[in-house]
Design a protein around this motif. Structure first.
Motif, PDB file in Angstrom:
ATOM      1  N   HIS A 145       2.379  -3.266   6.872  1.00  0.00           N
ATOM      2  CA  HIS A 145       1.377  -2.201   6.676  1.00  0.00           C
ATOM      3  C   HIS A 145       1.496  -1.148   7.774  1.00  0.00           C
ATOM      4  N   ARG A 202      -2.747   4.538  -2.019  1.00  0.00           N
ATOM      5  CA  ARG A 202      -2.969   3.184  -1.503  1.00  0.00           C
ATOM      6  C   ARG A 202      -2.775   2.160  -2.625  1.00  0.00           C
ATOM      7  N   HIS A 226       0.856  -1.199   0.000  1.00  0.00           N
ATOM      8  CA  HIS A 226       0.000   0.000   0.000  1.00  0.00           C
ATOM      9  C   HIS A 226       0.884   1.238   0.000  1.00  0.00           C
ATOM     10  N   GLU A 232       1.442   3.894   2.944  1.00  0.00           N
ATOM     11  CA  GLU A 232       1.832   3.382   4.262  1.00  0.00           C
ATOM     12  C   GLU A 232       3.364   3.328   4.343  1.00  0.00           C
TER      13      GLU A 232
HETATM   14 ZN   LIG Z   1      -2.072  -1.649   4.237  1.00  0.00          ZN
END
Ligand SMILES: [Zn+2]
Length: 430
Positions: free
Chosen positions: A125, A83, A43, A46
């Motif tokens: 994450h 994302r 992502h 992050e």
């Molecule tokens: Zn994530």
């Protein structure tokens, strides 16, 4: 015929696929033992989850066992801080269409996940809030993801490390020994994916455990700022897993929030097209008339998250989601005409490699062959077109043209007629 197909395929894949592919770094100790695969950057918004594996690549040495690191799984999304530029990649592991821009990346990472050499997988994450078993408030509750070790189920049928819950509990307990704040406490979150979580059935870790591979997600909290604090926790978690697996390592810094901050602040240098260089520490936010190609510019440096991103009318030097400098391009024909630039630095002869930074105390001059033209950016002398063989001191250059805010680094550009041959950067030491 087959060759034509190959070319067509390449053209199609380059226009339909992601621009950047991930890189896999393999670190093997001299003593054989278990192998951990760390995946970061699925992502793009992050950053704790990709700067931590980037530090693993650049600052860790494995002495026993193996560590495979992918810091930038979703590289296009990482450098755009989104994302998922092409949709949520972590929902593409049960099924993915062939024309999906992430197709090749998902296919390639699945091959690595199922590699028999890989014993355990971590997918990193930064999640929102702080996971708690019972509802406390909007930030601390069972729906939050932050500060948790995520498992899809209690165990998986695997010869090694199948007891997911037990391993996660040991790691979490160890993590909780060193917290910056009490409420940063790590918990185990079992999503019970098979029974209860439809969306998670499409995820990377669920794909892995269905191949009987032990897999965990580590979620630090998006609410913990700045970045280095998240990276600190990610690294502590990864080290916790290495301990459980008997993987041993050395690192060239002390794992404290303060030193992680220092490590992250050092970006090193970037070499572009093998002929152009800039330091990335203290680099100006804008560099003008920068020699670049219209297409296929290559950027290299120590940081695995380094990328040159083409935007409208300019190019951005990114390290992950951090913008370091915007280059306004000066498109000229490029050719590597020479390997070194003869110079005199502080009175001594010196052959400066093309695309290097050289230290100067007092003065320098270039001693290029007469077929080259030298342009020292920020220096000018009336009626002089070629600035070769002129003794130049710091005070002779307009500081506004420095590459850095400290006003000590300046570009020497080498040309052959209208062709750009390369650059040497002088760094005035005082
Ligand atoms: Zn994530």
């Amino acid at each position: 015929m087959s060759r034509i197909f190959m070319i067509l395929f390449l053209l199609l894949s380059s226009s339909f696929g992601a621009i950047r592919h991930f890189s896999l770094y393999k670190k093997n100790g001299s003593i054989l033992s278990n192998r951990l695969l760390v995946i970061g950057g699925i992502h793009g918004n992050e950053p704790g989850a990709y700067f931590a594996p980037s530090v693993l690549v650049t600052h860790y040495k494995i002495t026993k066992g193996s560590l495979w690191v992918i810091p930038n799984l979703n590289f296009d999304s990482d450098v755009t801080n989104s994302r998922g530029l092409y949709g949520d990649m972590n929902r593409k592991f049960a099924y993915i269409k062939k024309n999906d821009k992430d197709f090749k990346i998902v296919r390639d990472i699945k091959k690595i996940i199922t590699n028999p050499k890989v014993d355990l997988i971590l997918n990193l994450h930064d999640g929102h809030g702080f996971y708690r078993e019972a509802w406390e408030n909007k930030t601390f509750n069972p729906q939050a993801w932050g500060q948790a070790c995520i498992i899809d189920q209690d165990s998986v049928k695997s010869k090694k490390f199948g007891n997911l819950k037990e391993i996660a509990t040991k790691v979490a307990n160890q993590l909780n020994n060193h917290l910056m704040k009490k409420y940063h406490l790590f918990h185990i979150k079992n999503t019970q994916t098979r029974l209860k979580d439809k969306a998670m059935r499409l995820s990377l870790t669920y794909y892995a455990i269905n191949q009987n591979k032990p897999a965990f997600a580590i979620e630090t909290s998006k609410n913990i700022k700045p970045l280095y604090k998240k990276v600190f926790y990610q690294l502590r978690a990864i080290e916790g897993f290495m301990k459980q697996m008997g993987i041993e390592y050395t690192r060239d810094f002390k794992l404290t929030p303060k030193s992680v901050k220092k490590v992250l602040a050092n970006y090193g240098t970037a070499t572009i097209n093998n002929n152009t260089i800039t330091s990335l520490n203290d680099v100006r936010r804008y560099l003008k008339y920068f020699p670049l190609k219209r297409r296929k510019n290559q950027i290299k440096g120590k940081d695995p998250l380094l990328a040159l991103v083409k935007r409208r009318g300019h190019f951005d030097i990114m390290v992950g989601n951090i913008l370091l400098s915007s280059l306004s391009p000066d498109y000229k024909k490029q050719e590597k005409c020479l390997e070194t630039l003869p110079m005199r630095i502080d009175g001594k002869k010196y052959n400066a490699k093309i695309a290097s930074i050289v230290d100067v105390k007092g003065s320098f001059s270039t001693r290029a062959n007469s077929k080259y033209r030298i342009n020292v950016i920020g220096f000018s002398k009336r009626n002089v077109y070629n600035e070769n063989a002129i003794k130049i001191r710091k005070k002779d250059i307009n500081k506004y043209y420095s590459m850095d805010y400290n006003k000590s680094q300046f570009r020497i550009e080498i040309y052959k007629k209208k062709t750009y041959c390369g650059m040497v950067v002088v760094n005035f030491k005082n």
